[in-house]
Design a protein around this motif. Structure first.
Motif, PDB file in Angstrom:
ATOM      1  N   ARG A  26       0.825  -1.210   0.000  1.00 34.19           N
ATOM      2  CA  ARG A  26       0.000   0.000   0.000  1.00 34.19           C
ATOM      3  C   ARG A  26       0.859   1.259   0.000  1.00 34.19           C
ATOM      4  NH1 ARG A  26      -4.002  -0.987   4.766  1.00 34.19           N
ATOM      5  NH2 ARG A  26      -2.626   0.625   5.506  1.00 34.19           N
ATOM      6  N   ARG A  27       1.953   1.241   0.772  1.00 28.48           N
ATOM      7  CA  ARG A  27       2.829   2.404   0.848  1.00 28.48           C
ATOM      8  C   ARG A  27       3.452   2.695  -0.520  1.00 28.48           C
ATOM      9  NH1 ARG A  27       7.012   0.624   3.337  1.00 28.48           N
ATOM     10  NH2 ARG A  27       5.864   0.037   5.139  1.00 28.48           N
ATOM     11  N   ASN A  30       0.627   3.944  -2.927  1.00 26.39           N
ATOM     12  CA  ASN A  30       0.193   5.298  -2.580  1.00 26.39           C
ATOM     13  C   ASN A  30       1.267   6.338  -2.874  1.00 26.39           C
ATOM     14  OD1 ASN A  30      -2.274   4.342  -1.772  1.00 26.39           O
ATOM     15  ND2 ASN A  30      -1.755   4.303   0.401  1.00 26.39           N
TER      16      ASN A  30
END
Length: 111
Positions: A26-27, A30
């Motif tokens: 996710r990091r 994003n």
């Protein structure tokens, strides 16, 4: 036919959601989306500011029916295609291997 909504399966998905691998995925995703958005919307904001406060700049002819404003719009389309191509490569090289590893860990007991 059985359902897959047993408490054990729900716990597995919650555990994956809370895992370090999923947070890293996710990091990375994003971070790319943030920078691509900042760059593209910055480009459009620059165009809006120039068109609003310096319209004569956009009206400058470049030859034939082409002017700076039209070139700006055409470059915006090229920018979208470039960002899309860069994202596809980023996803293929960075996101897909990590997501496949997460999926393999999650579905390991089901196969």
């Amino acid at each position: 036919m059985g359902t897959m909504n047993s408490p054990a399966n729900v716990d597995r998905y919650v555990a994956v959601h809370d895992s370090a691998q999923f947070k890293a995925l996710r990091r990375q995703s994003n971070a790319f989306i943030l920078w691509a958005s900042v760059i593209f919307f910055g480009w459009w904001f620059l165009g809006c500011v120039l068109a609003t406060f310096v319209p004569e700049f956009f009206r400058q002819g470049l030859g034939g029916p082409m002017n700076v404003g039209l070139l700006f719009v055409l470059l915006s389309f090229a920018f979208v295609v470039t960002i899309s191509a860069v994202y596809l490569r980023f996803a293929r090289t960075r996101l897909d291997p990590l997501s496949e590893q997460i999926r393999a860990d999650l579905e390991g007991d089901l196969r």
